[in-house]
Write a protein that holds these residues in place. Sequence first.
Motif, mmCIF file in Angstrom:
data_model
loop_
_atom_site.group_PDB
_atom_site.id
_atom_site.type_symbol
_atom_site.label_atom_id
_atom_site.label_comp_id
_atom_site.label_asym_id
_atom_site.label_seq_id
_atom_site.Cartn_x
_atom_site.Cartn_y
_atom_site.Cartn_z
ATOM 1 N N GLN A 96 5.816 4.941 -5.552
ATOM 2 C CA GLN A 96 4.560 4.227 -5.350
ATOM 3 C C GLN A 96 4.177 3.448 -6.601
ATOM 4 O OE1 GLN A 96 2.659 4.081 -2.556
ATOM 5 N NE2 GLN A 96 4.276 5.217 -1.501
ATOM 6 N N ARG A 144 5.322 -0.555 -8.777
ATOM 7 C CA ARG A 144 4.700 -1.839 -8.423
ATOM 8 C C ARG A 144 5.771 -2.905 -8.223
ATOM 9 N NH1 ARG A 144 0.632 -4.388 -12.532
ATOM 10 N NH2 ARG A 144 2.572 -5.080 -13.445
ATOM 11 N N ALA A 181 7.347 -2.370 -4.857
ATOM 12 C CA ALA A 181 6.437 -2.805 -3.788
ATOM 13 C C ALA A 181 6.479 -4.321 -3.625
ATOM 14 C CB ALA A 181 5.011 -2.334 -4.083
ATOM 15 N N ARG A 194 7.725 -6.355 -0.312
ATOM 16 C CA ARG A 194 6.826 -7.323 0.321
ATOM 17 C C ARG A 194 7.475 -8.703 0.413
ATOM 18 N NH1 ARG A 194 2.536 -8.473 -3.500
ATOM 19 N NH2 ARG A 194 3.935 -10.125 -4.097
ATOM 20 N N ARG A 240 0.921 2.537 6.214
ATOM 21 C CA ARG A 240 1.454 2.891 4.908
ATOM 22 C C ARG A 240 0.801 4.147 4.327
ATOM 23 N NH1 ARG A 240 0.033 -1.396 2.250
ATOM 24 N NH2 ARG A 240 -1.719 -0.437 1.211
#
Length: 186
Positions: free
Chosen positions: A56, A68, A71, A75, A128
Motif C-alpha cells: 500500500q 505509492r 499504485a 493506475r 479497494r
Amino acid sequence: MDGLGKDPDRAAQRAAQLVAVDADRRRPWPLDRQRHHAVLRDLAVDEPEGRLPELQPGVMVEGDDLGRWIARQRRDWAQLSATQQERLAKPGIEPVKRPTPAPAAKSGGKTSAAFTRGLTALAQWVEREGAGRPVPHGHVEETVIDGETEPIAAKLSVWISNSRARRDKLTDPQRATLAEQGMDWA
C-alpha cells in the motif's frame, strides 16, 4: 564504447562485465524506474512463488514510498510499455481493475452526471478498501468514467458529505445504490 575506455577490446570486456552485473543497464526508461524495478525484483526473491504481497502507499523501501509508486504504475498501466508491464507482472503487480458502477437514476442534466461521477469513485473506493472503511476527510479518488480517456479527480469525501446532506433530494434508486455501497445513512 561510450565511457568504457579507448581500447576496443578492453571496452568490450567491460561492457560484458556490466551486462553480467545488470543486464538492464541500457533500458530506455529513466534510472528512477530502473531502480524501482530492481527493488521489486530483490523483494520478490524471498516471497512464495516470487510474488509480492500487496504494498500500500506509505510502504517505504530504501527511503522511497514504493507503495505509492506501485499504485501509480497500476493506475497508469495502459501507458506503460509491454516490457514494463511484464516486469511489473512478474512479481505479481497488476493493473487496477475498474469497478462498474451501478446505474444512476435517469434524471438527466448536471446533477445526474455528478452523481454518476461520485458513485463511480465510491464504487472504486469500496472495491479497494471495503464497504466498512470510512472515506477520510479531504480524500480525492482518481477514477476513469466510462467513455473518458483521462482520469478525473473526484473529491469523494465532499461528494459523500453533500449526498448525505441532500439525501432527501435523491431518488429512491439513488439511495438504494448508495446503501448497496455501504452508505447506511442512505
